[in-house]
Structures are given as structure tokens and as C-alpha cells.
Scaffold this motif. Sequence first.
Motif, PDB file in Angstrom:
ATOM      1  N   PHE A   1      38.984  39.137  48.310  1.00  9.05           N
ATOM      2  CA  PHE A   1      37.647  38.620  48.003  1.00  9.05           C
ATOM      3  C   PHE A   1      37.010  37.890  49.192  1.00  9.05           C
ATOM      4  CE2 PHE A   1      34.774  35.278  46.422  1.00  9.05           C
ATOM      5  CZ  PHE A   1      33.833  36.082  45.807  1.00  9.05           C
TER       6      PHE A   1
ATOM      7  N   SER B   1      30.824  38.016  40.255  1.00 10.46           N
ATOM      8  CA  SER B   1      31.734  38.330  41.371  1.00 10.46           C
ATOM      9  C   SER B   1      32.901  37.355  41.418  1.00 10.46           C
ATOM     10  CB  SER B   1      31.009  38.265  42.714  1.00 10.46           C
ATOM     11  OG  SER B   1      29.952  39.167  42.726  1.00 10.46           O
TER      12      SER B   1
ATOM     13  N   ALA C   1      36.781  38.233  40.965  1.00  8.19           N
ATOM     14  CA  ALA C   1      37.776  37.817  41.955  1.00  8.19           C
ATOM     15  C   ALA C   1      38.915  37.033  41.320  1.00  8.19           C
ATOM     16  CB  ALA C   1      37.112  36.978  43.042  1.00  8.19           C
TER      17      ALA C   1
END
Length: 403
Positions: free
Chosen positions: A250, A321, A325
Motif C-alpha cells: 500500500f 483505499s 489496505a
Amino acid sequence: MRLKTLPSEFQKALPILSRIKEAGYEAYFVGGSVRDAILERPIHDVDIATSAYPEEIKKIFPRTVDVGIEHGTVLVLVDEEEYEITTFRTEEAYVDFRRPSQVHFVRSLKEDLKRRDFTVNAFALNNDSEVIDLFGGLLDLEKKTLRAVGDAKERFNEDALRIMRGLRFVSSLGFSIEEKTFSAMMANAKLLEKISVERIFIELDKLLMAPFWRKGLEQLLSSDVYHFLPELKNSKESLQLMLDEMTPSFQFETSEQAWADLVMSLQVKSIKNFLKKWKTSNDFQKAVENLIAIYQIRLKRDVSRQDVYRFGKDTLYQVESLREAKSLTYDRERISNLDSELTIHDKSEIVVNGRQLMAQYQLSPGPRLGRILNDIETEIVEGHLENTQEEIFRFVERRLVIE
Ligand code: ATP
Ligand code: MG
């Protein structure tokens, strides 16, 4: 060593070097862009160093701006481009550990390169594309090593910001820190308390945003340097958690997202106070707070149409996101669907404003009008009210009858 291909940014700036040389002085490309060119990475800001003094540079180029003449830097404008041209200089003792107490202009390139922080940042490139490497930087590049120029202890003692810069370069280049350099960083870490927080923020922010941020953060932890950064004393476990909870591949997408994750990992009591200590802007603070608010919402439920309207889809995507992650469920499609259903994205798009309502219905400014305007907004966002003057007036009339 000679560069096989000269990046276009340097090519474009070659005539500047030539003009300085024609006037009888030396001039080179220096700094991070030379390092990046050797590594065949994209380069930004082309920095030029010269034996000419600022006044001499100003005689050579008709268009200049004094951006930092006391440090020897003149901004030269050529065509549409700007170049920072800095006179070779040495820096005398850093009395307050913040800024060199005196800058001396010198005519020797070597003296100038000697004051630079790391060997991989201490190259010069001449107008024949030859790299001048006086401190073994090329070998260090090959070995992927970050090494202080000269006596590491002295260099970090002179300017402790270099410690943070070093960790930041670990994070951007993926390099390891040479042993003596690393122990000198540790030995001088306390001096970071004397460095301006704004400058430390920039470095930690760059560290978090760079491709090898995990490596940078790990080094920040193993060096114990974090103890001397605002609000990070004794936070090893939380910072370690930040690493552990995250899928290794990530990359943070924005600074706000990185700092939101940092703040959440630390479980700080007040986000505002934490970011105040880091002296960030109000806008930045607000953005981080919003991300955290959405993150908390998402622990309980899906996002709503109102959330999309209030926070904007880009902010919501950043939270998805982060969730992805951290191996939590995520749903970007829901956000994009809700967003495409919105008929307005901002209050200002409502076709009727408060003044018009006051005129039409003899209302006076105050909480009642405020409530009506709010309800109009909510109803439009929810898709229950059409954003036309006719429908809005009709809605208001119904409300006024009820009240
Ligand atoms: P970036 O690619 O992020 O711009 P950079 O290496 O170019 O990194 P800058 O901050 O732009 O870093 O500085 C340009 C050059 O100036 C550095 O490469 C280094 O040679 C020198 N330098 C900058 N800050 C320091 C410092 N605190 N101490 C010593 N040298 C420094
Ligand atoms: Mg630079």
C-alpha cells in the motif's frame, strides 16, 4: 563517469551553464536532480551552482529575482523557465542548531560539495555530462547506501534536520543507512527538538508519501528518532501497528490520508491538538478530521447519499483505499453510484437562495430561515425535491402552512 543521456531538463538548461562559463566562471548542475539523473529517475528542480557571486550572476543575465541573495541564490528567468543559481558556499558553525550562523561564498566547487548532507546528494554535473563525484557517491548509489559527507557526527550535530532528510531519502530511494551515519543520527536525534516543526513536518510527510515509506518508518523506529518528534514520544507500538495493519504494497495517496492513518494508529485524544503541535494548516486539519470521521462511520455502516454530498466522493474513496489496505471490506461502486445520483454537489447550485425566499414570503433572516434552507438542501440531496424554483417554492409554502 559520463551520463549516457542527458535528461531534457538539463539539456534545456545547458545554455545557462555556457553563458556563465563564457563570462569566466564555473557552473554545474548539483543536488538531487543529478542523483536522480544518474538513477534514471524523473528529475525535478534543476539546481545550478557556480563560482560566480550573486552580483556577477546578475550582470550575466538580464532577468533575475533576488530570492535568497544572502545565501547566494539568484533566480534567473530565461525563456519561460526559472533556474535557481547558487554561489558555491561553505557554512560556518550552526550556533543555534537551526541555521548556519554564517554563509561564506567561495570559488571552489569542492568546498561547496563538502557542505552537502549525503554522498548521493553531493554530485556535480558539468556541461559535458560528466559526473563529478568527490565523496564516493557513485559507489554508494550502486550499493544503495546513504552515507553522510565527511564526519557523520559533526554533520548531524551542525544541522539535525539532516537526520529527517536521511530517513526521508531511505523512504524515497529505498536505500539503507551506512552504519556510522546511522549511529550518528541516533546520537544527535535530540537536537531535532530545536528544529522548526514546519520543516520536520515536510520531511515526515515526504517520508510517508514515498514508495519505500515502510522502510523509512521502520528506520525511524529502530533509530529511536521518533522520540524527538512532536507527539510521537513513546509511540513505538502504535507506529509499529500502523505498519502491521497495512498490506505491504500500500502507498498513501494523499498527505491527508497518510496523516489520518497516523493519527488513528496513535489513538490520539484530540486530532486538532495533535495537528496543532505539528503546526499544520486549518484546511489540512479539517481534511484529516473528515477522513477520520468517515473512517469511523464506515466501521458502523455504509456511506449514505448525505455523506457523499457532505464529504465529496474523492474523500470517501480515500477511506475505501485505507479499508482495502487493512483487509476490510470496501465498496467504491456504491460511492460512485450515489455520487452520480446527486443532482447538486454544493449549496450554491440550489436555484433559490435565502434572499429570494425572504422577498417572496416576507421572511426575516434568522434560525427559521436557516432551517428552511437546510431542509431544502437535504430534500434535494435525498432526491425528494427537484431543484427548480417552482418545486422549491411549493415545498416552502407547504412548510409555512405547517409551522
Ligand atoms: P528532492 O529530490 O526531494 O528535491 P534533493 O536532494 O534535491 O531532494 P533539496 O532539499 O532539494 O533535496 O536540496 C538540494 C540539495 O541541497 C541536496 O541534494 C543537498 O545537496 C543540499 N542540501 C539540502 N538541504 C541540506 C541540508 N540540510 N544539509 C546539507 N545539504 C543540504
Ligand atoms: Mg531538490
